[in-house]
Design an enzyme around this catalytic site. Structure first.
Site, PDB file in Angstrom:
ATOM      1  N   ASP A 432      52.883  70.186  33.776  1.00  0.00           N
ATOM      2  CA  ASP A 432      53.071  70.723  32.489  1.00  0.00           C
ATOM      3  C   ASP A 432      51.154  71.233  31.639  1.00  0.00           C
ATOM      4  O   ASP A 432      50.381  70.065  31.535  1.00  0.00           O
ATOM      5  CB  ASP A 432      53.813  69.254  30.898  1.00  0.00           C
ATOM      6  CG  ASP A 432      53.625  70.842  30.018  1.00  0.00           C
ATOM      7  OD1 ASP A 432      54.769  71.420  29.180  1.00  0.00           O
ATOM      8  OD2 ASP A 432      53.153  69.982  28.926  1.00  0.00           O
ATOM      9  N   GLU A 480      52.363  74.529  35.409  1.00  0.00           N
ATOM     10  CA  GLU A 480      52.374  75.261  34.569  1.00  0.00           C
ATOM     11  C   GLU A 480      51.220  76.318  33.944  1.00  0.00           C
ATOM     12  O   GLU A 480      50.015  75.418  33.548  1.00  0.00           O
ATOM     13  CB  GLU A 480      53.563  74.666  33.483  1.00  0.00           C
ATOM     14  CG  GLU A 480      54.262  75.612  32.510  1.00  0.00           C
ATOM     15  CD  GLU A 480      53.875  75.390  30.890  1.00  0.00           C
ATOM     16  OE1 GLU A 480      54.917  75.533  30.278  1.00  0.00           O
ATOM     17  OE2 GLU A 480      53.111  74.383  30.154  1.00  0.00           O
TER      18      GLU A 480
END
Length: 805
Positions: A432, A480
């Site tokens: 993330d 990401e």
């Protein structure tokens, strides 16, 4: 070409040759009037999508579709699964610029991680030992001078003194419960067994009592704790000593016994079809669901839908449930809201039995500021694991930012990455917030121009990808990133960052922009195709139309943007109540948007839990007003669940959306179109609103026009073989009108008339707001879905030519 309002199919004909196409290693080719994107992956340039044989040892006469298309794994009862750890690759002897062959513009950014690797080898006994920090720090069973007991170690250089407290000593430390501190800031305590029993009982609560740098005292949860729990009547969490006294039988979940894995990891698939999910909100009931409930209820559903990977959010413990798991407090602890560590292991083992790859949404980009429950300010300083001052605080996320140049931070995070793969058998990660990790400005209020001077070295991510891919060769990492950083998804040994995939995040934003700002007549297909295909050559991407971000309160899912309030009253199936033109339009576009995204958006695909059936409304986690007076919802779980009853009801049109998604996903099982490198857009016509896409052996024809249907529409293609309709969004089972259907069993004959830059072409009928997919006739069967193993609406013969789970 003619416009028509009263469509009829007739005997129009098509072609596509059944060829074996390289998955990787093919360079882009551009033809006049067309756009082709071929994404190469250099790790294995000879890899191909190879034909499958329909039999494959599977009898199709009596199997349910999920057993036929997604067969489970069988293992003898007494067999325990153990990983075979791979060897670490040698430090590259080149200068870290091997990836420049993919992009000559990278010559100015040749920094790499060789120096760090050399220091780890010299000072830490190698990467393998350095990344097993959980065996040194935290609480572990050890033997000291022939005496068995518990060893506790904690690195806290700013702390003055430390003791271990908990239920085992009634939260009051005796003299022998105080730690010693060495010159490197490491506190150590050994608690010998008492009468053959552990000094700290399994599942008992513990904390470290710390004299902080300021001289104040505070109770902290050990940074390397393996479980943390919160009582129903308490605000703060407690660390828990989790060490079951016995080992369970393989594949059997038993109380007070550690879970033993039974089933092997699935092979790395040619393309990921990811089902992004959250355990706690997976129930239809307004409650927090458990790992065990997810295992019994969700895994079979995901398997039936045809996805081959799950990406699980919110596994690392997070004190604030409404953070969606992104404000992590305890990095080595599986969230106790959903159950015990062993229940999580049993869930993952069952996923492996069903052939599902299990990815974890891991958060190493920041950490919770919560010092009572987390690692922030553990020793009383703001610089233990993080940057100090303003640089150590993320102003938008209100969280702490790691100092990746700190040696112990490296140990902590690298060990954490290995821990979840080693201990829980996760098959990889979605990292993330990687953009925030890579840039000092964190990508906030910043427009990325593609200028390479924007980038700096990402040593930590190179190290973590090096370690994971070497020690666990089947491991998959997805990053990401919104910046388009060069070499992000190139191997670390070339000088790349090392991710297998980049999340193609711009696509979801593009769809929302279109829904917000443009009428159906204003859709720009060139702009859409550019967004879907705008990715770096030789770097694989995961495409998606929407993820959890679009489902959160304050935003809308695609279905809600398209149908809004009509979803409350007009989602009735024919014969069961009212419908509306808004719903008709919404369902048609919903199917087309997801299909063009999976066809063009990347080398893998992602869907967030529930979006496959157009889940209504939004996600809103329970929030108590006393914590957040302006936006609290009185702790309601009503919007923090998934309404599976809507998807499964034949009386509602949610069901037809879900059935389409299932067929679309199974088509990839049969033809491998998501992984193939052959991707060609031969038409993107803004007047007709028609797009024609070749992906592998399939031809996708999209008619986005809100009113116009076209007869005898010429479609360019790359084959002279016969084609048939293998999947049409206009089938009745998908809520369509059967204007173009596999049921007609029409064979589309291809002529050698060139069209749209393609050597061959055929004529077909294009109903308004439909997508029709054509496949080699030899692998089509209009009656496939009438067989026991058939997928509703899908016309693939047996398992198709390139079947893979």
């Amino acid at each position: 070409m003619k416009l028509c309002s009263a469509p009829s199919v007739g005997g129009k004909q098509v072609t596509r040759g059944l060829t074996r196409r390289n998955v990787i290693g093919i360079k882009p080719v551009h033809a006049a009037g067309s756009a082709r994107v071929s994404i190469a992956r250099a790790q294995a340039p000879e890899t191909e999508i190879t034909p499958s044989t329909p039999a494959q040892g599977i009898s199709s006469t009596s199997l349910a579709p999920e057993d036929y298309w997604s067969p489970g794994v069988e293992v003898a009862d007494s067999v325990e699964y153990k990983d075979e750890i791979g060897a670490l690759s040698p430090i590259p002897n080149h200068d870290g610029t091997d990836c420049f062959k993919w992009d000559k513009g990278l010559d100015s950014v040749g920094d790499h991680f060789r120096g760090i690797r050399e220091h780890i080898d010299k000072n830490e006994g190698g990467m393998e030992k350095f990344t097993e920090g959980w065996k040194i720090y935290g609480l572990n069973r050890k033997e000291v001078d022939g005496v068995s007991g518990i060893m506790y170690r904690e690195w806290a250089p700013g702390a003055k003194s430390m003791a271990l407290v908990g239920e085992f000593n009634n939260w009051t430390p005796a003299d022998h419960h105080w730690c010693t501190k060495n010159d490197f800031g490491v506190f150590e305590l050994f608690l010998p067994d008492v009468d053959g029993m552990s000094a700290i009982a399994h599942r008992s609560k513990i904390k470290a009592r710390v004299e902080l740098a300021s001289g104040e005292w505070a109770d902290r949860i050990p940074a390397w704790i393996k479980w943390a729990t919160q009582e129903w009547n308490e605000i703060q969490f407690n660390g828990v000593y989790y060490e079951p006294p016995e080992k369970g039988a393989p594949g059997v979940l038993e109380e007070n016994k550690s879970y033993t894995f039974k089933y092997p990891r699935p092979q790395k698939p040619r393309a990921l079809r990811i089902y992004e999910c959250h355990v706690g909100m997976s129930s239809a009931e307004p409650k927090i669901a458990s790992y065990s409930e997810f295992k019994l209820e969700m895994l079979p559903r995901i398997r039936k839908l045809g996805y081959n990977a799950i990406q699980i959010m919110a596994i690392q413990e997070h004190a604030y449930y409404a953070s969606f798991g992104y404000h992590v407090t305890n990095f080595f602890a599986a969230s106790s809201r959903f159950g015990s560590p062993d229940e999580l292991k049993a869930m993952i083992d069952e996923a492996h039995r069903l052939g599902l790859v299990v990815l974890m949404d891991i958060v190493h980009s920041h950490a919770s500021k919560n010092s009572n429950d987390g690692i922030s300010m553990f020793d009383g300083t703001d610089s233990q694991y993080f940057h100090s001052g303003a640089r150590g605080n993320h102003w938008m996320w209100d969280s702490r930012l790691f100092n990746y140049g700190n040696w112990e931070t490296l140990r902590f995070l690298l060990s954490n990455s290995r821990w979840w793969v080693d201990e829980y058998k996760f098959d990889g990660y979605r990292f993330d917030g990687v953009t925030s990790m890579m840039y000092h400005h964190h990508g906030l209020n910043y427009t990325f121009t593609g200028n390479y001077n924007e980038y700096f070295a990402c040593v930590y991510m190179m190290l973590v990808n090096n370690m994971l891919h070497d020690f666990y060769p089947q491991c998959i990492t997805v990053g990401e990133d919104v910046s388009g950083m060069p070499a992000f998804a190139r191997p670390w040994y070339e000088g790349g960052v090392g991710f297998d995939y980049r999340l193609q995040m711009a696509i979801a934003d593009k769809w929302i922009e279109i829904f917000k700002t443009r009428s159906d007549h204003e859709w720009d297909l060139g702009d859409i195709v550019h967004c879907l295909t705008n990715r770096r050559y030789a770097e694989a991407c995961v495409g998606y139309a929407e993820s959890h971000d679009q489902a959160l309160v304050g935003d809308k899912t695609i279905a809600f943007w398209l149908m809004d309030k009509d979803m409350y009253t007009n989602m009735n199936a024919p014969g069961f109540g009212s419908s509306s033109s808004v719903v008709d339009r919404g369902i048609a576009i919903h199917k087309m948007v997801r299909t063009i995204t999976i066809a063009l958006g990347g080398e893998s695909y992602l869907n967030f839990m529930g979006n496959e059936f157009g889940h209504p409304e939004w996600i809103d986690f329970p929030r108590v007003d006393s914590y957040d007076p302006s936006t609290g919802n009185h702790g309601s779980f009503d919007k923090c669940r998934r309404r599976w009853d809507l998807a499964d009801s034949p009386e509602l049109r949610y069901n037809t959306i879900q059935v389409w998604d299932r067929a679309m996903i199974h088509l990839d099982k049969a033809f491998g179109y998501v992984a193939t490198s052959h991707q060609w857009v031969s038409r993107q016509d803004n007047g007709d609103k028609v797009a024609v896409v070749e992906r592998g052996d399939l031809v996708f024809v999209f008619n986005f026009h809100p009113e116009n249907s076209y007869t005898d529409y010429r479609i360019g293609c790359n084959t002279d073989k016969d084609l048939k309709v293998v999947l049409s969004s206009d089938e009745e089972v998908f809520g369509g009108y059967r204007n173009i259907t596999k049921e007609s069993d029409a064979t589309f004959k291809v002529s050698n008339q060139q069209h749209d830059g393609r050597p061959y072409s055929f004529l077909s009928y294009l109903p308004s707001r439909t997508v029709c997919i054509y496949a080699p006739a030899d692998f089509c069967d209009k009656d496939a879905d009438k067989k026991a193993f058939g997928i509703p609406g899908l016309g693939v013969k047996e398992l198709g030519p390139y079947f893979q789970y």
